[in-house]
Design a protein around this motif. Sequence first.
Motif, PDB file in Angstrom:
ATOM      1  N   GLY A  65     -11.185  -8.426  -8.092  1.00 23.74           N
ATOM      2  CA  GLY A  65      -9.840  -8.503  -8.634  1.00 23.74           C
ATOM      3  C   GLY A  65      -9.215  -7.128  -8.803  1.00 23.74           C
ATOM      4  O   GLY A  65      -8.055  -6.908  -8.443  1.00 23.74           O
ATOM      5  N   LEU A  66      -9.995  -6.175  -9.344  1.00 16.60           N
ATOM      6  CA  LEU A  66      -9.499  -4.809  -9.504  1.00 16.60           C
ATOM      7  C   LEU A  66      -9.131  -4.184  -8.163  1.00 16.60           C
ATOM      8  O   LEU A  66      -8.094  -3.538  -8.021  1.00 16.60           O
ATOM      9  CB  LEU A  66     -10.562  -3.950 -10.196  1.00 16.60           C
ATOM     10  N   ALA A  67     -10.007  -4.387  -7.166  1.00 15.47           N
ATOM     11  CA  ALA A  67      -9.748  -3.810  -5.846  1.00 15.47           C
ATOM     12  C   ALA A  67      -8.490  -4.408  -5.218  1.00 15.47           C
ATOM     13  O   ALA A  67      -7.656  -3.687  -4.655  1.00 15.47           O
ATOM     14  CB  ALA A  67     -10.955  -4.024  -4.935  1.00 15.47           C
ATOM     15  N   LEU A  68      -8.336  -5.720  -5.334  1.00 20.26           N
ATOM     16  CA  LEU A  68      -7.185  -6.381  -4.722  1.00 20.26           C
ATOM     17  C   LEU A  68      -5.879  -6.025  -5.431  1.00 20.26           C
ATOM     18  O   LEU A  68      -4.812  -6.025  -4.814  1.00 20.26           O
ATOM     19  CB  LEU A  68      -7.389  -7.899  -4.725  1.00 20.26           C
ATOM     20  N   CYS A  69      -5.952  -5.709  -6.735  1.00 21.84           N
ATOM     21  CA  CYS A  69      -4.743  -5.329  -7.474  1.00 21.84           C
ATOM     22  C   CYS A  69      -4.133  -4.036  -6.942  1.00 21.84           C
ATOM     23  O   CYS A  69      -2.913  -3.892  -6.870  1.00 21.84           O
ATOM     24  CB  CYS A  69      -5.075  -5.142  -8.963  1.00 21.84           C
ATOM     25  N   THR A  70      -4.984  -3.085  -6.612  1.00 21.68           N
ATOM     26  CA  THR A  70      -4.486  -1.773  -6.177  1.00 21.68           C
ATOM     27  C   THR A  70      -4.355  -1.657  -4.658  1.00 21.68           C
ATOM     28  O   THR A  70      -3.725  -0.713  -4.167  1.00 21.68           O
ATOM     29  CB  THR A  70      -5.425  -0.657  -6.664  1.00 21.68           C
ATOM     30  N   LEU A  71      -4.935  -2.606  -3.920  1.00 21.48           N
ATOM     31  CA  LEU A  71      -4.944  -2.531  -2.453  1.00 21.48           C
ATOM     32  C   LEU A  71      -3.553  -2.400  -1.837  1.00 21.48           C
ATOM     33  O   LEU A  71      -3.321  -1.504  -1.020  1.00 21.48           O
ATOM     34  CB  LEU A  71      -5.681  -3.746  -1.885  1.00 21.48           C
ATOM     35  N   PRO A  72      -2.567  -3.254  -2.188  1.00 18.31           N
ATOM     36  CA  PRO A  72      -1.255  -3.161  -1.512  1.00 18.31           C
ATOM     37  C   PRO A  72      -0.567  -1.821  -1.711  1.00 18.31           C
ATOM     38  O   PRO A  72      -0.058  -1.239  -0.750  1.00 18.31           O
ATOM     39  CB  PRO A  72      -0.458  -4.308  -2.156  1.00 18.31           C
ATOM     40  N   SER A  73      -0.528  -1.327  -2.958  1.00 22.84           N
ATOM     41  CA  SER A  73       0.199  -0.079  -3.207  1.00 22.84           C
ATOM     42  C   SER A  73      -0.535   1.132  -2.645  1.00 22.84           C
ATOM     43  O   SER A  73       0.088   2.051  -2.098  1.00 22.84           O
ATOM     44  CB  SER A  73       0.441   0.106  -4.708  1.00 22.84           C
ATOM     45  N   MET A  74      -1.875   1.143  -2.739  1.00 21.24           N
ATOM     46  CA  MET A  74      -2.642   2.278  -2.215  1.00 21.24           C
ATOM     47  C   MET A  74      -2.511   2.371  -0.702  1.00 21.24           C
ATOM     48  O   MET A  74      -2.236   3.450  -0.154  1.00 21.24           O
ATOM     49  CB  MET A  74      -4.108   2.133  -2.614  1.00 21.24           C
ATOM     50  N   LEU A  75      -2.705   1.266  -0.016  1.00 22.64           N
ATOM     51  CA  LEU A  75      -2.600   1.289   1.445  1.00 22.64           C
ATOM     52  C   LEU A  75      -1.158   1.518   1.890  1.00 22.64           C
ATOM     53  O   LEU A  75      -0.913   2.130   2.930  1.00 22.64           O
ATOM     54  CB  LEU A  75      -3.141  -0.010   2.039  1.00 22.64           C
ATOM     55  N   ILE A 111       0.968   3.474   0.461  1.00 23.58           N
ATOM     56  CA  ILE A 111       1.231   4.911   0.364  1.00 23.58           C
ATOM     57  C   ILE A 111       0.524   5.670   1.479  1.00 23.58           C
ATOM     58  O   ILE A 111       1.129   6.466   2.203  1.00 23.58           O
ATOM     59  CB  ILE A 111       0.778   5.444  -1.012  1.00 23.58           C
ATOM     60  N   PHE A 112      -0.778   5.433   1.641  1.00 23.97           N
ATOM     61  CA  PHE A 112      -1.576   6.272   2.529  1.00 23.97           C
ATOM     62  C   PHE A 112      -1.486   5.850   3.994  1.00 23.97           C
ATOM     63  O   PHE A 112      -1.708   6.664   4.881  1.00 23.97           O
ATOM     64  CB  PHE A 112      -3.032   6.272   2.057  1.00 23.97           C
ATOM     65  N   TRP A 113      -1.189   4.601   4.263  1.00 22.01           N
ATOM     66  CA  TRP A 113      -1.087   4.145   5.636  1.00 22.01           C
ATOM     67  C   TRP A 113       0.347   4.172   6.163  1.00 22.01           C
ATOM     68  O   TRP A 113       0.579   4.487   7.326  1.00 22.01           O
ATOM     69  CB  TRP A 113      -1.662   2.742   5.773  1.00 22.01           C
ATOM     70  N   PHE A 114       1.311   3.805   5.304  1.00 21.27           N
ATOM     71  CA  PHE A 114       2.683   3.642   5.784  1.00 21.27           C
ATOM     72  C   PHE A 114       3.674   4.556   5.067  1.00 21.27           C
ATOM     73  O   PHE A 114       4.875   4.468   5.316  1.00 21.27           O
ATOM     74  CB  PHE A 114       3.127   2.182   5.612  1.00 21.27           C
ATOM     75  N   ASN A 115       3.164   5.401   4.156  1.00 21.35           N
ATOM     76  CA  ASN A 115       4.007   6.318   3.383  1.00 21.35           C
ATOM     77  C   ASN A 115       5.118   5.561   2.651  1.00 21.35           C
ATOM     78  O   ASN A 115       6.236   6.057   2.495  1.00 21.35           O
ATOM     79  CB  ASN A 115       4.614   7.394   4.295  1.00 21.35           C
ATOM     80  N   TYR A 116       4.803   4.360   2.207  1.00 19.12           N
ATOM     81  CA  TYR A 116       5.752   3.527   1.465  1.00 19.12           C
ATOM     82  C   TYR A 116       5.412   3.626  -0.017  1.00 19.12           C
ATOM     83  O   TYR A 116       4.387   3.107  -0.461  1.00 19.12           O
ATOM     84  CB  TYR A 116       5.690   2.072   1.941  1.00 19.12           C
ATOM     85  N   LYS A 117       6.272   4.272  -0.791  1.00 19.73           N
ATOM     86  CA  LYS A 117       5.939   4.607  -2.180  1.00 19.73           C
ATOM     87  C   LYS A 117       6.712   3.806  -3.217  1.00 19.73           C
ATOM     88  O   LYS A 117       6.468   3.963  -4.413  1.00 19.73           O
ATOM     89  CB  LYS A 117       6.190   6.106  -2.417  1.00 19.73           C
ATOM     90  N   SER A 118       7.632   2.972  -2.802  1.00 17.58           N
ATOM     91  CA  SER A 118       8.458   2.240  -3.761  1.00 17.58           C
ATOM     92  C   SER A 118       7.778   0.946  -4.194  1.00 17.58           C
ATOM     93  O   SER A 118       7.118   0.284  -3.398  1.00 17.58           O
ATOM     94  CB  SER A 118       9.827   1.918  -3.150  1.00 17.58           C
ATOM     95  N   ILE A 119       7.956   0.592  -5.459  1.00 15.84           N
ATOM     96  CA  ILE A 119       7.498  -0.687  -5.978  1.00 15.84           C
ATOM     97  C   ILE A 119       8.564  -1.194  -6.947  1.00 15.84           C
ATOM     98  O   ILE A 119       9.067  -0.431  -7.782  1.00 15.84           O
ATOM     99  CB  ILE A 119       6.124  -0.568  -6.677  1.00 15.84           C
ATOM    100  N   THR A 120       8.954  -2.442  -6.813  1.00 19.35           N
ATOM    101  CA  THR A 120      10.001  -2.977  -7.679  1.00 19.35           C
ATOM    102  C   THR A 120       9.523  -3.018  -9.124  1.00 19.35           C
ATOM    103  O   THR A 120       8.315  -3.051  -9.399  1.00 19.35           O
ATOM    104  CB  THR A 120      10.423  -4.386  -7.238  1.00 19.35           C
TER     105      THR A 120
END
Length: 318
Positions: free
Chosen positions: A74-84, A86-95
């Motif tokens: 659960g902890l890993a899946l919570c941070t997976l979307p935002s971490m990847l 940033i580091f994969w697509f340089n997408y830093k925004s979150i609503t």
Amino acid sequence: MADNNHTHFQHLYFVLTGIPGLEQKYYWMAFPLGAIYVIALFGNGVIISTIKSELSLHIPMYYFLCMLALADMGLALCTLPSMLGIFWFNYKSITFDACLVQMYFIHTFSAIESGVLVAMAFDRVVAIWNPLRYSTILTNGVVCRTGAVILTRAVCVVFPVPFLIKRLPFYHSNILSHSFCLHQDVMRLACASTRVNSLYGLIAVIFTKGSDSLSILFSYVFILRTVMAIASGEGRLKALNTCVSHICAVLIFYVPLIGVSVIHRFGKHLSPLTHALMANAYLLVPPVLNPIVYAVKTKEIRRKIIQIFVQTKITAEG
């Protein structure tokens, strides 16, 4: 009039921060980061499937380990979307609302993991103190009720946190200092008094991780007293050996947690890089290292991992 307008304005999104000073290397960091998530999800998934399939592991100790693996996933899946992102697509925004949801689940799964570690400590107390009554004290019903209490406590304690953040105005900076949303990180950007948030956060931490850490400490004091009463040295070593994996899991969880808490409280003079690395360690280290620790100590889990690799190799060659 301007101040009154500000009180009704909220940022529509926050900007997440990766690792300060290493922005040019994000592309290369994406691959080891992806490997870390694969190890975390694969390792904990193997633990869950092994405990489910192996009848010899259908005992309270491994039921609690299964709960720990679920919390780690659960902890890993919570941070997976935002971490990847940033580091994969340089997408830093979150609503704003997505940030609140992520914050809720991160703190909830963290509280669940802390509670499970207490249950595992109690399991070791019973196993060493009264091994003949182990199965009659820790029945399946007791294990299920323990899991339900751990889940209910975490859900209820963290539930007010997003609403306490939602009521605050945010109209200055919207740049967070981590790659994910944490309560204390979002709270510091508020443009109003956060006394209620700080007080509730302190109460929540004391009620969950504070009381849990003391419970684990007292459990091991009792275990040591019980072990020292065993006549033979071999018996003492055998009893303590059953606690090694749990002690490692406790250290893996609490050392980064204490480090993050100390840095947030007293390390304002430290570089943003230090803050980012400690926060990432707090959420990524337990899901990655716990499966490794228990794979080393549990032959059934090692055998399952070997079988998966052998089957994968046969499929690839075929």
